[in-house]
Design a protein around this motif. Structure first.
Motif, PDB file in Angstrom:
ATOM      1  N   GLU A 182       0.832  -1.210   0.000  1.00  0.00           N
ATOM      2  CA  GLU A 182       0.000   0.000   0.000  1.00  0.00           C
ATOM      3  C   GLU A 182       0.867   1.260   0.000  1.00  0.00           C
ATOM      4  O   GLU A 182       0.567   2.226  -0.703  1.00  0.00           O
ATOM      5  N   ILE A 183       1.934   1.236   0.765  1.00  0.00           N
ATOM      6  CA  ILE A 183       2.849   2.381   0.788  1.00  0.00           C
ATOM      7  C   ILE A 183       3.451   2.578  -0.596  1.00  0.00           C
ATOM      8  O   ILE A 183       3.534   3.695  -1.100  1.00  0.00           O
ATOM      9  N   ALA A 184       3.844   1.485  -1.238  1.00  0.00           N
ATOM     10  CA  ALA A 184       4.418   1.567  -2.588  1.00  0.00           C
ATOM     11  C   ALA A 184       3.423   2.177  -3.562  1.00  0.00           C
ATOM     12  O   ALA A 184       3.777   3.051  -4.361  1.00  0.00           O
ATOM     13  N   ARG A 185       2.162   1.727  -3.508  1.00  0.00           N
ATOM     14  CA  ARG A 185       1.130   2.277  -4.405  1.00  0.00           C
ATOM     15  C   ARG A 185       0.945   3.768  -4.161  1.00  0.00           C
ATOM     16  O   ARG A 185       0.854   4.559  -5.099  1.00  0.00           O
ATOM     17  N   THR A 186       0.910   4.160  -2.894  1.00  0.00           N
ATOM     18  CA  THR A 186       0.730   5.567  -2.542  1.00  0.00           C
ATOM     19  C   THR A 186       1.867   6.425  -3.092  1.00  0.00           C
ATOM     20  O   THR A 186       1.637   7.532  -3.587  1.00  0.00           O
ATOM     21  N   SER A 237       9.076  -3.626  -4.060  1.00  0.00           N
ATOM     22  CA  SER A 237      10.451  -4.035  -3.730  1.00  0.00           C
ATOM     23  C   SER A 237      11.291  -2.843  -3.285  1.00  0.00           C
ATOM     24  O   SER A 237      12.194  -2.997  -2.454  1.00  0.00           O
ATOM     25  N   SER A 238      10.978  -1.663  -3.787  1.00  0.00           N
ATOM     26  CA  SER A 238      11.707  -0.461  -3.363  1.00  0.00           C
ATOM     27  C   SER A 238      11.438  -0.154  -1.898  1.00  0.00           C
ATOM     28  O   SER A 238      12.346   0.226  -1.149  1.00  0.00           O
ATOM     29  N   VAL A 239      10.198  -0.319  -1.478  1.00  0.00           N
ATOM     30  CA  VAL A 239       9.846  -0.108  -0.071  1.00  0.00           C
ATOM     31  C   VAL A 239      10.510  -1.179   0.789  1.00  0.00           C
ATOM     32  O   VAL A 239      11.068  -0.889   1.853  1.00  0.00           O
ATOM     33  N   SER A 261      15.989   5.831   1.930  1.00  0.00           N
ATOM     34  CA  SER A 261      15.129   6.803   1.271  1.00  0.00           C
ATOM     35  C   SER A 261      14.304   7.491   2.351  1.00  0.00           C
ATOM     36  O   SER A 261      13.462   6.854   2.991  1.00  0.00           O
ATOM     37  N   HIS A 262      14.582   8.767   2.539  1.00  0.00           N
ATOM     38  CA  HIS A 262      13.816   9.500   3.548  1.00  0.00           C
ATOM     39  C   HIS A 262      12.332   9.487   3.192  1.00  0.00           C
ATOM     40  O   HIS A 262      11.478   9.379   4.079  1.00  0.00           O
ATOM     41  N   ARG A 263      12.035   9.581   1.915  1.00  0.00           N
ATOM     42  CA  ARG A 263      10.631   9.579   1.460  1.00  0.00           C
ATOM     43  C   ARG A 263       9.917   8.288   1.867  1.00  0.00           C
ATOM     44  O   ARG A 263       8.808   8.326   2.400  1.00  0.00           O
ATOM     45  N   VAL A 264      10.546   7.150   1.646  1.00  0.00           N
ATOM     46  CA  VAL A 264       9.942   5.858   1.998  1.00  0.00           C
ATOM     47  C   VAL A 264       9.890   5.695   3.510  1.00  0.00           C
ATOM     48  O   VAL A 264       8.863   5.289   4.064  1.00  0.00           O
TER      49      VAL A 264
END
Length: 80
Positions: free
Chosen positions: A24-28, A34-36, A46-49
Motif C-alpha cells: 500500500e505504501i508503494a502504491r501511494t 520491492s523499493s519499499v 530513502s527518507h521519502r519511503v
C-alpha cells in the motif's frame, strides 16, 4: 549500511496491525513494492519511503530507524 531483517519483520507486522502494508505504501508513493522492502530491510535508504512508513504507523522515521538517523546527526555535528 546496516541490514536489519528483524526490524523489517516488525515493521510489516505493525503495518498489518495498522491496516496497511508495504504494498500500500508503494502504491501511494507510485513506486515498486520491492523499493519499499529494500529500504525497510536496510539495503537502501530513502527518507521519502521511511517517512511514509512512519506516517502510516503514527511515528517518526527517527524512531523507526534510529541507527540511520544517528549517523546523519553525527555527520551534521562534525561539520559545524
Amino acid at each position: 549500511m546496516k541490514v536489519d531483517l528483524h526490524n523489517h519483520e516488525q515493521l510489516k507486522c505493525r503495518l498489518r496491525q495498522a491496516g496497511s502494508s508495504m504494498a500500500e505504501i508503494a502504491r501511494t508513493l507510485g513506486i515498486k513494492q520491492s523499493s519499499v522492502t529494500v529500504v525497510s530491510q536496510g539495503y537502501r535508504r530513502s527518507h521519502r519511503v521511511q517517512s511514509a512508513i512512519a506516517c502510516q504507523l503514527g511515528t517518526t522515521p527517527q524512531e523507526l530507524f534510529p541507527d540511520r538517523y544517528a549517523a546523519e546527526e553525527d555527520s551534521a555535528a562534525n561539520k559545524t
